[in-house]
Structures are given as structure tokens and as C-alpha cells.
Motif scaffolding. Structure first.
Motif, PDB file in Angstrom:
ATOM      1  N   ARG A  76      14.491  -2.371  -2.737  1.00 54.99           N
ATOM      2  CA  ARG A  76      13.872  -1.356  -3.603  1.00 54.99           C
ATOM      3  C   ARG A  76      13.147  -0.293  -2.775  1.00 54.99           C
ATOM      4  N   GLN A  77      12.469  -0.749  -1.721  1.00 52.63           N
ATOM      5  CA  GLN A  77      11.739   0.190  -0.866  1.00 52.63           C
ATOM      6  C   GLN A  77      12.705   1.147  -0.175  1.00 52.63           C
ATOM      7  N   CYS A  78      13.819   0.620   0.311  1.00 47.84           N
ATOM      8  CA  CYS A  78      14.841   1.462   0.945  1.00 47.84           C
ATOM      9  C   CYS A  78      15.372   2.503  -0.038  1.00 47.84           C
ATOM     10  N   ASP A  79      15.685   2.057  -1.230  1.00 47.93           N
ATOM     11  CA  ASP A  79      16.194   2.978  -2.253  1.00 47.93           C
ATOM     12  C   ASP A  79      15.236   4.146  -2.465  1.00 47.93           C
ATOM     13  N   ALA A  80      13.958   3.811  -2.621  1.00 45.66           N
ATOM     14  CA  ALA A  80      12.966   4.849  -2.897  1.00 45.66           C
ATOM     15  C   ALA A  80      12.757   5.765  -1.699  1.00 45.66           C
ATOM     16  N   PHE A  81      12.598   5.165  -0.520  1.00 43.24           N
ATOM     17  CA  PHE A  81      12.268   6.012   0.637  1.00 43.24           C
ATOM     18  C   PHE A  81      13.458   6.819   1.126  1.00 43.24           C
ATOM     19  N   PHE A  82      14.651   6.254   1.084  1.00 49.39           N
ATOM     20  CA  PHE A  82      15.821   7.029   1.499  1.00 49.39           C
ATOM     21  C   PHE A  82      16.013   8.254   0.605  1.00 49.39           C
ATOM     22  N   GLU A  83      15.683   8.109  -0.679  1.00 48.43           N
ATOM     23  CA  GLU A  83      15.773   9.249  -1.585  1.00 48.43           C
ATOM     24  C   GLU A  83      14.724  10.300  -1.219  1.00 48.43           C
ATOM     25  N   LEU A  84      13.525   9.845  -0.840  1.00 49.90           N
ATOM     26  CA  LEU A  84      12.490  10.774  -0.393  1.00 49.90           C
ATOM     27  C   LEU A  84      12.931  11.498   0.872  1.00 49.90           C
ATOM     28  N   ALA A  85      13.536  10.762   1.794  1.00 44.90           N
ATOM     29  CA  ALA A  85      14.022  11.381   3.030  1.00 44.90           C
ATOM     30  C   ALA A  85      15.102  12.423   2.746  1.00 44.90           C
ATOM     31  N   ASN A  86      15.940  12.162   1.744  1.00 43.64           N
ATOM     32  CA  ASN A  86      16.937  13.163   1.345  1.00 43.64           C
ATOM     33  C   ASN A  86      16.252  14.450   0.907  1.00 43.64           C
ATOM     34  N   CYS A  87      15.139  14.322   0.211  1.00 45.66           N
ATOM     35  CA  CYS A  87      14.392  15.510  -0.235  1.00 45.66           C
ATOM     36  C   CYS A  87      13.824  16.278   0.949  1.00 45.66           C
ATOM     37  N   TRP A  88      13.469  15.552   2.012  1.00 47.51           N
ATOM     38  CA  TRP A  88      12.909  16.216   3.194  1.00 47.51           C
ATOM     39  C   TRP A  88      13.947  17.033   3.958  1.00 47.51           C
ATOM     40  N   GLU A  89      15.201  16.901   3.593  1.00 48.14           N
ATOM     41  CA  GLU A  89      16.220  17.789   4.190  1.00 48.14           C
ATOM     42  C   GLU A  89      16.036  19.221   3.686  1.00 48.14           C
ATOM     43  N   PHE A  90      15.539  19.381   2.484  1.00 44.77           N
ATOM     44  CA  PHE A  90      15.306  20.674   1.842  1.00 44.77           C
ATOM     45  C   PHE A  90      16.590  21.444   1.542  1.00 44.77           C
ATOM     46  N   ASN A  91      17.534  21.438   2.475  1.00 41.34           N
ATOM     47  CA  ASN A  91      18.778  22.188   2.270  1.00 41.34           C
ATOM     48  C   ASN A  91      19.993  21.275   2.119  1.00 41.34           C
ATOM     49  N   GLY A  92      19.782  19.966   2.118  1.00 42.39           N
ATOM     50  CA  GLY A  92      20.890  19.037   1.948  1.00 42.39           C
ATOM     51  C   GLY A  92      21.918  19.060   3.061  1.00 42.39           C
ATOM     52  N   ALA A 115       0.818  -1.218   0.000  1.00 41.92           N
ATOM     53  CA  ALA A 115       0.000   0.000   0.000  1.00 41.92           C
ATOM     54  C   ALA A 115       0.850   1.266   0.000  1.00 41.92           C
ATOM     55  N   SER A 116       2.154   1.124  -0.212  1.00 40.09           N
ATOM     56  CA  SER A 116       3.050   2.285  -0.153  1.00 40.09           C
ATOM     57  C   SER A 116       2.935   3.134  -1.411  1.00 40.09           C
ATOM     58  N   THR A 117       3.447   4.353  -1.348  1.00 38.46           N
ATOM     59  CA  THR A 117       3.412   5.258  -2.496  1.00 38.46           C
ATOM     60  C   THR A 117       4.556   4.931  -3.450  1.00 38.46           C
ATOM     61  N   LYS A 118       4.516   5.520  -4.636  1.00 40.82           N
ATOM     62  CA  LYS A 118       5.575   5.290  -5.616  1.00 40.82           C
ATOM     63  C   LYS A 118       6.905   5.875  -5.160  1.00 40.82           C
ATOM     64  N   HIS A 119       6.852   6.791  -4.170  1.00 43.73           N
ATOM     65  CA  HIS A 119       8.074   7.387  -3.626  1.00 43.73           C
ATOM     66  C   HIS A 119       8.627   6.596  -2.437  1.00 43.73           C
ATOM     67  N   GLY A 120       7.971   5.484  -2.107  1.00 42.56           N
ATOM     68  CA  GLY A 120       8.493   4.610  -1.067  1.00 42.56           C
ATOM     69  C   GLY A 120       7.906   4.815   0.306  1.00 42.56           C
ATOM     70  N   GLN A 121       6.977   5.744   0.473  1.00 42.74           N
ATOM     71  CA  GLN A 121       6.429   6.012   1.805  1.00 42.74           C
ATOM     72  C   GLN A 121       5.452   4.916   2.208  1.00 42.74           C
TER      73      GLN A 121
END
Length: 627
Positions: free
Chosen positions: A133-149, A74-80
């Protein structure tokens, strides 16, 4: 109501709570089915999974996997991963929720943590591919949540387990779960990029929440940096911050995770332990609150509490997240305290947890929380994560090393590490001639994190087994300034860095006095890292046969007979330096180590024994690594 004897045994009752909530379709939050507690929740299933896997409750492995598989589907395409799902009796997903006003950040991290631990126990290649695959997707989403890297996620209020509390922005609890998930997955899937990201987050946690490094390059505003100069961890605590606020409330679950994941320095751990003892006394030994002190109606933050609830307002002072004493939080705290060696506090907290659970095991077993002031049980009962927290704490007290090695990949007891490299060190010792008529002095040098202290300990133990008395002197105790003061001096003047920081002449003088054996005792300096002061310790030197001296510049000493060098660079030892938790590795520290490295390499002509990072002697002592 009369209960069977096994139901009065807290551990056995906790296992039953997990079994009652489990089916072939997954693990519900509670067997009671009240409201949405009859749903499969990512967080609750994952935490139940930690208890199931670590206690080897094999008949519950299948319900755990069913929970993990259905949540992932039931997760999203971004891994959430969703916060919770409603599953019909036929096993079909009828409803999916990612949270109330906002999605839950912690749900996906908990799912990854439990999934990787499941894979460590059971060989399942198909599920392994799904998890990767789920880790790959969600870790990338979490990187985006940094906003400032810059290493820390910025998340909204109501986005984790404390969904009706006031933490938001850079929330400590969520950063800790991200670190844990990256560490586990990086180790299991052999992904160096994930492990390196975890180390970066660890550094940021130590800097921003534990204040173990300067804040000049931090995410705090200039005004916040000025305010935090007088902030003392232990007397206060940072649960979250944003550009406009610092929520300086103690956060019980974050403190538990800090200890469990071995993130703070020893000094900070001691402060956390002291703070926990203080609040345990304040609750009259009822337990540790989720957050404290409770927010009261006269506090500005109470307005935010009044606006942030779902079905009804639960966060009255001393209740729910606002000072409520949650068994799951206390179970994790006992686990973290035990793993960190604070057994007396862990025992006190275990007694408190046992008392509270026993008092209501008939009418309200494994409840959601207890009232801060009265100890009265509140919320839903027979909660899986309350039972799981208890089971983790019980196992930690039986075998902390076993549980730690399961929850933390790559962890190994110091004894097992020493056992692996001891044969190599015996070869080193075999190259040195010892005499009954002469004191032999040996220096052990190398870059920061190379293992100087560990090698020194193993050499000492081998020599003690041979019946030789050994004295160990540490260069760190011979600096001209205590640790923090010396760091400040380096910040003011980069040229301060070098052998001239150390009283090498005094160290040579002490080696000479031990060799001459003109007195039975010797007064040596000792640097206290907690108080940042220098003390004097008197050591017994009578009958000494060997002096070991470890430190960066000890190859420069005149009074040593043999010079050992550990052939590795500070870049290769970065993980070791971060994990030993003595100082936080910042960009300035890296510049210091780069300079020290060039100074150490210049000493190679004085070295007569060179060993690699596993302490194996090398054939050519003149072939030293450079950066």
C-alpha cells in the motif's frame, strides 16, 4: 584508551556500532545521541538494514522492522515517509520531521528498498500488505513530482542526503533510488507497471546523465543540448540539472549506485572507473569525496553553499558534502566497483577506507566523513550508515554474486542462465549433422535482444565439449560503418537501415575461406564500441570444424548450411535490450527495430531450425511470431 582485539577488527567493530544503536524500538543514526543523531532516520535505518539483512545479522532483524514500522506509521496520506522520528524510551513517537527547509525525497525510496529486501528474507504477510500500500501511494506521488510526465522527478535543493549541497532540479541520485525501489517492488509484488516504469527511468538516466543517446527529445534546453555536445563523461559528470543550470560535479554516491544497479554501458563504466582512480590519486589514497572537485569561495556556486545550512556552516572546501570523504559513500563505491568487475580499483579503495577507519578507530570510530585534504575525521562518530557501508563493501569482496542477487531482484549469473537453457540447446545441436571431412556453417538470427550472442556461446561450448573446433563470427563486426557513425547515418537517412548496412558479401567470403582452409589464419574486422573505430584481428582457423555466425540478417548468407532463428519480437525483448546496456532504447531506436523486424520476418522462408525465447526447438519452423 585501550581497545579489545575484536574492537580493532573493523568488521566486528562495524557490527557493534549497529548493535549499540539498536533497541526494540528501532535503530538510531548513532548510539552517541548527539543532536538529532539519536533519532530514527529513514535513510540511516534503511542502509543499516541492507547490511543487517545481507550479512544475516539475525538478532538485528527485529530492531530493523521496528524502525520501518514506526517510520511508516508517521507517513503522510500520500505515502511520504518522514526523514526522521524521535521515539521515547516507551516506544512512542514524540517528534516527526520530514526535513529542514524542504522534505527529503530519498527517505521514502530508501524505506521501500529496505522494506522489500526485509520481506525477501522474512515471511511477514501483514507487513507485506502495508509495504505494498505504501509503494502504491508513494510511487503515485513520485509520478506527480515529474510535473511533465517525462520520466524524471524535479526536486528542490536540500531534498536528499546532501541537504546542504547545491544539487537541485533533476537530481541523478534521486532518480537512481526511484529506479531501484520500483525495480525491487515491481519484482517482489509482481507489478509489471512498476517494472515498466523502472525501465523508462533507466532509459532517461542513460540519456540525460550518461549521454548514451541523442538529446533531441530530452529535458535539456536547446542551449544546454549544444553545450553538452562537447561534454565527455569521465572527464566531467552531471550530478543534477535544471533549465537554468547544469551542476557538473562528480557525485560519488550516484556513481556507486550507477555501477551497483548496472545502468551504464560498458564504455561508460570504464570511464567511471578511470575517473575514480584519478580522484583517488588526487586525495593521496584517502578515498573518494562525496562531490568533487570541491566548490571554492571564488566559485559562483559557493554563494548557494553559504546560504544553505542548518546549525552551522560545514561545507568549507574539502569538508562535509563539499569534498568530504564519507565512509558510507566509499563503501557503496567498493560494492558497485566489485559487482562491475573493477576489482583493482575496489581493492585500492578498500585499502584507503581501511587505513582511514583504522587511524581513528580509537578516538573517532566510523565517523561521518574525512577531510579531503588532511584526512582528519569530521562530524559525528559511531554512525550506523558508515558502519553499514563498510559491511556491504566487505561482503561484496567476499561474494559479489551473492550480494548482487540479494540487492537486485531477477539478477542471475550468466552461468546459471546458461545451465537452465543448455538442455534445450543440446536438442538444437542434435538436429545438425557434423562431419570430420567438412566445415559446417551455422547462422543464428533473431531480433534485437533475442539472445543471439547467448545462444551462439552455448552452441560453441557444446561443440567444444565434443572436441570440435569452432569459430564465431559476429555480424556486428561486419557493418560498413562503426556503431556511432552508423547510428548517425540512420538519423540522417532512415532508408539507410537494412541488410545493405552490412558487408554480407565479405562475411560470406570469410565463411568460404574457413571452409576451404587454404590458410592458417584469417583477417577479420572488429568494431571497437569505445573508440568507434574498425580494427583488424587475425584469427587462427586451422582445423576448424564449425563456423557460427550470429546477427540480425545472417539468414541471408549464402554460405551457411543451417539457419537457426530465435522466435521472439523486439517488443518482447525490450527489457533484455535495456538491461544489456549497449545502446539506449529511445523512440528512434524503437522505430529502427520496427523496421528491422519487418525485414527479419521476410527471411523466414530460409530458416530450417526455429527456437523459442528459451532456445527450445519448435515443431513448425514456418510459424514465426510477428508484431
Amino acid at each position: 584508551m585501550t581497545l579489545a582485539a575484536e574492537d580493532l577488527n573493523i568488521e566486528q567493530r562495524a557490527i557493534k556500532v549497529l548493535k549499540w544503536a539498536s533497541s526494540t524500538h528501532g535503530i538510531k543514526a548513532s548510539s552517541n545521541g548527539t543532536d538529532n543523531y539519536g533519532y530514527i532516520w529513514a535513510r540511516d535505518s534503511a542502509i543499516a538494514g541492507l547490511a543487517i539483512l545481507s550479512n544475516e545479522l539475525t538478532d538485528l532483524y527485529q530492531p530493523l522492522k521496528s524502525s520501518l514500522v514506526r517510520l511508516q506509521s508517521a507517513s503522510t496520506k500520500h505515502g511520504q515517509i518522514p526523514s526522521n522520528i524521535l521515539v521515547t524510551q516507551q516506544g512512542e513517537i514524540q517528534k516527526v520531521s520530514f526535513g529542514g527547509p524542504v522534505g527529503r525525497v530519498d527517505a521514502s525510496f530508501w524505506w521501500i528498498i529496505s522494506s522489500v529486501l526485509y520481506l525477501q528474507k522474512l515471511n511477514d504477510n501483514i507487513f507485506k500488505e502495508t509495504v505494498c500500500r505504501q509503494c502504491d501511494a508513494f510511487f503515485e506521488l513520485a509520478n506527480c513530482w515529474e510535473f511533465n510526465g517525462k520520466g524524471l522527478m524535479y526536486v528542490p535543493m536540500s531534498s536528499n542526503w546532501a541537504d546542504e549541497y547545491v544539487t537541485s532540479g533533476y537530481v541523478l541520485y534521486d532518480q537512481l533510488l526511484r529506479y531501484w525501489a520500483l525495480t525491487l517492488a515491481g519484482n517482489f509484488f509482481n507489478r509489471d507497471d512498476w517494472e515498466q516504469k523502472a525501465l523508462e527511468i533507466k532509459i532517461r538516466i542513460k540519456q540525460h546523465y550518461l549521454l548514451e543517446a541523442e538529446l533531441t527529445d530530452s529535458l535539456y534546453t536547446q542551449a544546454q543540448q549544444a553545450k553538452l555536445k562537447s561534454f565527455e563523461i569521465g572527464e566531467n559528470f552531471i550530478a543534477s540539472f535544471s533549465p537554468g543550470s547544469i551542476i557538473d560535479r562528480f557525485d560519488g554516491w550516484s556513481m556507486a549506485l550507477l555501477l551497483l544497479l548496472d545502468i551504464p554501458s560498458k564504455q561508460t563504466k570504464d570511464k567511471i572507473d578511470k575517473a575514480l582512480k584519478t580522484v583517488l590519486n588526487q586525495t593521496n589514497n584517502k578515498g573518494i569525496p562525496a562531490f568533487w572537485p570541491p566548490i571554492t569561495p571564488d566559485d559562483e556556486l559557493y554563494k548557494a553553499l553559504l546560504l544553505n545550512y542548518g546549525y552551522n556552516f560545514k561545507n568549507k572546501p574539502g569538508h562535509f558534502h563539499n569534498g568530504g570523504i564519507w565512509p558510507v559513500v566509499n563503501g557503496f563505491l567498493v560494492t558497485g566497483l566489485t559487482m562491475s568487475g573493477f576489482k583493482s580499483t575496489a581493492n585500492l579503495l578498500t585499502d584507503a577506507l581501511n587505513n582511514e577507519i583504522t587511524n581513528c578507530i580509537t578516538e573517532k570510530p566510523f565517523t561521518e566523513y574525512f577531510d579531503f585534504y588532511t584526512g582528519e575525521a569530521g562530524g559525528v562518530t559511531n554512525l550506523c550508515f558508515s558502519a553499514a557501508g563498510y559491511l556491504l563493501s566487505a561482503l561484496a569482496q567476499k561474494d559479489a554474486a551473492q550480494l548482487k542477487s540479494f540487492l537486485l531482484p531477477g539478477y542471475a549469473e550468466t552461468g546459471s542462465i546458461i545451465a537452465k537453457v543448455k538442455p534445450n540447446v543440446q536438442k538444437v545441436v542434435g538436429q545438425i549433422a557434423f562431419s570430420d571431412n567438412k566445415v559446417v556453417a551455422i547462422s543464428i538470427a533473431g531480433e534485437s535482444g533475442s539472445g543471439k550472442t547467448t545462444l551462439s556461446k552455448i552452441v560453441r561450448d557444446i561443440l567444444l565439449e565434443k572436441g570440435l573446433k569452432v569459430i564465431v563470427l559476429h555480424q556486428d563486426d561486419y557493418f560498413k560503418l562503426p556503431p556511432k557513425q552508423n547510428h548517425e547515418a540512420r538519423l540522417k537517412d532512415f532508408d539507410h537501415i537494412g541488410p545493405h548496412e552490412v558487408r554480407l558479401a565479405l562475411l560470406d567470403e570469410h565463411i568460404k575461406k574457413i571452409k576451404q582452409l587454404t590458410s592458417a589464419t584469417l583477417a577479420v574486422p572488429y568494431m571497437d564500441w569505445v573508440t568507434d573505430t574498425e580494427e583488424v584481428h587475425h584469427i587462427d582457423i586451422e582445423g576448424t570444424k564449425v563456423v557460427l555466425v550470429d546477427g540480425t540478417y545472417t539468414s541471408l548468407l549464402n554460405g551457411v548450411d543451417h539457419r537457426i532463428y530465435i522466435n521472439t519480437t523486439y517488443q518482447h525483448t525490450r527489457k533484455n535490450r535495456i538491461n544489456r546496456n549497449r545502446e539506449t532504447v529511445t523512440s528512434f531506436i524503437e522505430k529502427v527495430l520496427e523496421k528491422e523486424s519487418s525485414l527479419i520476418i521476410a527471411q523466414q522462408s530460409a530458416v530450417d531450425i526455429v527456437v523459442d525465447d528459451k532456445f527450445m526447438p519448435l515443431n513448425n519452423p514456418n510459424k514465426l511470431k510477428t508484431n
